[in-house]
Design a protein around this motif. Structure first.
Motif, PDB file in Angstrom:
ATOM      1  N   THR A  44       0.854  -1.180   0.000  1.00 21.71           N
ATOM      2  CA  THR A  44       0.000   0.000   0.000  1.00 21.71           C
ATOM      3  C   THR A  44       0.890   1.230   0.000  1.00 21.71           C
ATOM      4  OG1 THR A  44      -1.649  -1.201   1.272  1.00 21.71           O
ATOM      5  CG2 THR A  44      -1.837   1.196   1.221  1.00 21.71           C
ATOM      6  N   VAL A  46       0.844   5.320  -0.011  1.00 22.81           N
ATOM      7  CA  VAL A  46       0.036   6.511   0.221  1.00 22.81           C
ATOM      8  C   VAL A  46       0.901   7.726  -0.096  1.00 22.81           C
ATOM      9  CG1 VAL A  46      -1.244   7.830   1.929  1.00 22.81           C
ATOM     10  CG2 VAL A  46      -1.284   5.337   2.004  1.00 22.81           C
ATOM     11  N   ASP A  47       0.413   8.546  -0.975  1.00 21.83           N
ATOM     12  CA  ASP A  47       1.147   9.744  -1.355  1.00 21.83           C
ATOM     13  C   ASP A  47       0.281  10.941  -0.986  1.00 21.83           C
ATOM     14  OD1 ASP A  47       3.054  11.413  -2.384  1.00 21.83           O
ATOM     15  OD2 ASP A  47       2.394  11.191  -4.460  1.00 21.83           O
ATOM     16  N   GLN A  48       0.834  11.804  -0.203  1.00 18.21           N
ATOM     17  CA  GLN A  48       0.087  12.973   0.236  1.00 18.21           C
ATOM     18  C   GLN A  48       0.999  14.183   0.137  1.00 18.21           C
ATOM     19  OE1 GLN A  48      -1.265  12.772   4.263  1.00 18.21           O
ATOM     20  NE2 GLN A  48      -2.773  14.349   3.977  1.00 18.21           N
ATOM     21  N   GLN A  49       0.459  15.226  -0.411  1.00 20.84           N
ATOM     22  CA  GLN A  49       1.249  16.432  -0.578  1.00 20.84           C
ATOM     23  C   GLN A  49       0.352  17.608  -0.234  1.00 20.84           C
ATOM     24  OE1 GLN A  49       2.619  17.206  -4.573  1.00 20.84           O
ATOM     25  NE2 GLN A  49       4.659  17.587  -3.792  1.00 20.84           N
ATOM     26  N   ARG A  50       0.877  18.562   0.502  1.00 18.46           N
ATOM     27  CA  ARG A  50       0.100  19.715   0.927  1.00 18.46           C
ATOM     28  C   ARG A  50       0.875  20.978   0.588  1.00 18.46           C
ATOM     29  NH1 ARG A  50      -1.789  19.699   6.984  1.00 18.46           N
ATOM     30  NH2 ARG A  50      -2.767  17.844   6.200  1.00 18.46           N
ATOM     31  N   GLN A  51       0.155  21.930   0.050  1.00 18.07           N
ATOM     32  CA  GLN A  51       0.770  23.202  -0.296  1.00 18.07           C
ATOM     33  C   GLN A  51      -0.087  24.297   0.311  1.00 18.07           C
ATOM     34  OE1 GLN A  51       1.186  23.826  -4.466  1.00 18.07           O
ATOM     35  NE2 GLN A  51       2.345  25.694  -4.227  1.00 18.07           N
TER      36      GLN A  51
END
Length: 132
Positions: A44, A46-51
């Motif tokens: 699994t 999970v790729d998360q990116q926040r700007q």
């Protein structure tokens, strides 16, 4: 290494024996085969990116250069002089110490512990009778 092993063969699996392909029914007892067991582990990701974007609030205004500044200096007694104990604010308002301590415990944990010990003794006596 010569050990017998049991495998669950997926439906439709083919084997190569003496250069010929065969299915599981073509294998006979006593045949020497070599196999490679492939184990697929699900992965699994999970790729998360926040700007975040925004602006900084303006800095607080600086005090004027000609305004007076209040400086507080703390005075301590010399190290050789012992500090006087603080006196109570009012002796008459102090409550007397209670003569009896409040009841905070009960015998319930002790009863549970005795039950657990007797259960353990009963099981150990049963094991001794069974094996001796």
């Amino acid at each position: 290494d010569g050990t017998n092993q049991r495998f669950k063969i997926p439906k439709g699996q083919k084997f190569t024996v003496n250069g010929q392909q065969t299915d599981a029914f073509g294998l006979k007892k006593g045949m020497m085969i070599s196999a490679t067991k492939v184990v697929e582990v699900p992965e699994t990701v999970v790729d998360q990116q926040r700007q975040l974007t925004g602006t900084m609030p303006p800095p607080p205004p600086a005090p004027p250069a000609d305004a007076p500044i209040l400086v507080v200096e703390e005075r301590r007694p010399p190290a050789a002089a012992p500090a006087a104990p603080a006196a109570p604010a009012s002796v008459a308002s102090a409550e007397p110490a209670p003569t009896q301590l409040p009841k905070t415990g009960s015998v319930t944990p002790l009863i549970g512990l005795l039950g657990l010990v007797s259960l353990g003794l009963g099981l150990s006596l049963r094991m001794i009778r069974r094996f001796c």
